[in-house]
Design an enzyme around this catalytic site. Structure first.
Site, PDB file in Angstrom:
ATOM      1  N   CYS A  92       0.840  -1.204   0.000  1.00 34.01           N
ATOM      2  CA  CYS A  92       0.000   0.000   0.000  1.00 34.01           C
ATOM      3  C   CYS A  92       0.880   1.262   0.000  1.00 34.01           C
ATOM      4  O   CYS A  92       1.731   1.440   0.868  1.00 34.01           O
ATOM      5  CB  CYS A  92      -0.935  -0.082   1.200  1.00 34.01           C
ATOM      6  SG  CYS A  92      -1.194   1.374   2.157  1.00 34.01           S
TER       7      CYS A  92
ATOM      8  N   CYS B 199       0.655   3.659   2.932  1.00 34.38           N
ATOM      9  CA  CYS B 199       1.308   3.060   4.114  1.00 34.38           C
ATOM     10  C   CYS B 199       2.800   3.389   4.108  1.00 34.38           C
ATOM     11  O   CYS B 199       3.405   3.650   5.146  1.00 34.38           O
ATOM     12  CB  CYS B 199       1.148   1.541   4.124  1.00 34.38           C
ATOM     13  SG  CYS B 199      -0.549   1.008   4.273  1.00 34.38           S
TER      14      CYS B 199
END
Lengths: 312, 104
Positions: free
Chosen positions: B29, B32
């Site tokens: 991600c 992230c």
């Protein structure tokens, strides 16, 4: 496929000066990013005197509960606790006490312990340990930051140049497209859209304007067909030219099952889905086409990327 | 302290003492990764703040227990008690403001 490229336009002769931009290194950004790297990896050492940036444990005494703490850890200069108090304790030593007025409250502060923040020096060893991968010296790090700026600019300007090269290439090359190949590519794209629609609980043919909203920029199934047919030309021609380029340049494009399986694994991980679905939506047939398309776009990119930035 | 990585075995212990920021993330991600950089910056400035990272791909059980439906999800615990849940990135300065509010 029966379709093939008979003659490829020599796109390398294309004049891209209209898309070119001047590049000036932003030295301020390079300095700021280097400084940022240093700030991120300090070392810490038990000390005696309080300096900005240090971590200090305090004892505070006051009639106000907020400022009456036996043990309070702060980062001096972050001003998360109290700007006035943090400024007042700079220069104090372990064991020293001082009265400070904070928020109109008299607070007695005692320094319990000090951990000095020691910033590293930007050396080759530091860059090798904490810098980006494969960057081993300060000089290489500066070059890396400079190239990063170039890449950012390229990202902004390359789309228009790429479209121009593709337009020129497609319209000036001789490509024979067989109807059955066009239909095959359309089928691959339709299958993919049907699988995605089913996943969301739709029947593609019955989707309404509201159903399409936020998913695909069309308002009906028939508009979707028109859009996909339009896309299909580039889809097919980029594949055919990718094959032609690879063949004439003696490049072997990776079509192995191992690479396909790895891509399926990555898809499963990225989209948090199951392998059966991943294989249904990413068929091996389409993988082969996409690998040649990727080779085509990468070849074009390596041609135009060095022509778009004029270094000063 | 420093940034610590949770497992099924140590998760509860890691969040039980002091102020703890828990970052539920996955390796693929992009936001992230951006938040991960913010946490590394935080460690350089506030080394005494506890940060626990939970890889939800490797430890889906912890994600399920905490009802994680998107990453990054950031939780603030104080002595084991959940104070706040935030879905998505928290910018550096906002993160520091939250730490100040919960710590002092």
């Amino acid at each position: 496929m029966k379709s093939k490229v008979l003659r490829l336009y020599d796109y390398k002769k294309m004049d891209l000066s209209n898309y070119q931009v001047d590049f000036h290194v932003d030295q301020g950004r390079i300095d700021a990013e280097s400084n940022h790297l240093i700030l991120r990896y300090p070392s810490w050492k038990e000390g005696v005197e309080v300096n900005l940036g240090d971590t200090v444990t305090l004892k505070t005494q006051s009639k106000n509960e907020k400022f009456n703490k036996e043990s309070l850890k702060i980062s001096v200069g972050s001003f998360l606790y109290s700007r006035k108090l943090e400024e007042a304790i700079v220069g104090m030593r372990v064991g020293e006490s001082k009265s400070v007025t904070v928020d109109e409250e008299k607070v007695t502060v005692t320094i319990v312990s000090v951990t000095n923040k020691i910033l590293p020096k930007m050396t080759d060893a530091f860059v090798k340990e904490f810098g980006p991968e494969n960057v081993e010296t300060v000089e290489q790090y500066k070059e890396y930051l400079k190239n990063k700026q170039k890449e950012e600019i390229l990202e902004e300007i390359s789309y228009r140049a790429e479209r121009a090269v593709i337009r020129e290439l497609f319209s000036n090359s001789e490509i024979v497209v067989a109807k059955e190949d066009f239909d095959y590519c359309m089928k691959l794209q339709m299958d993919r859209h049907n699988v995605l629609a089913e996943l969301e609980g739709y029947n593609l043919k019955e989707m309404t304007k509201e159903d399409f909203e936020g998913k695909i920029p069309v308002s009906s199934y028939w508009e979707l067909i028109v859009l996909l047919q339009d896309n299909c030309w580039e889809y097919l021609e980029s594949y055919l030219i990718g094959c032609y380029m690879a063949e004439t340049e003696g490049i072997v494009v990776d079509l192995s099952e191992e690479t396909y399986n790895q891509q399926i694994k990555d898809y499963v991980k990225h989209w948090r889905t199951d392998e059966a679905f991943a294989r249904k939506i990413n068929t091996f047939e389409e993988f082969k086409i996409l690998q040649y398309q990727a080779y085509f776009y990468e070849t074009l990119r390596s041609f135009y990327k060095n022509k778009l930035i004029k270094e000063n | 302290m420093a940034i610590q990585y949770a497992t099924n075995e140590n998760y509860k212990e890691l969040i039980s003492n002091g102020l703890v920021i828990v970052d539920f993330f996955s390796t693929t991600c992009v936001p992230c990764k951006m938040f991960s950089v913010i946490l590394e910056d935080l460690e350089g400035e506030l080394p005494f703040v506890n940060v626990v990272k939970v890889n939800t791909t490797d430890y889906p059980e912890i994600g399920k227990e905490n009802h994680i439906e998107a990453v990054p999800t950031i939780m603030f615990y104080k002595n084991g008690e959940l104070l706040e849940t935030n879905i998505g990135i928290i910018e550096y300065d906002d993160l520091k403001k939250k730490i100040a509010a919960y710590m002092y």
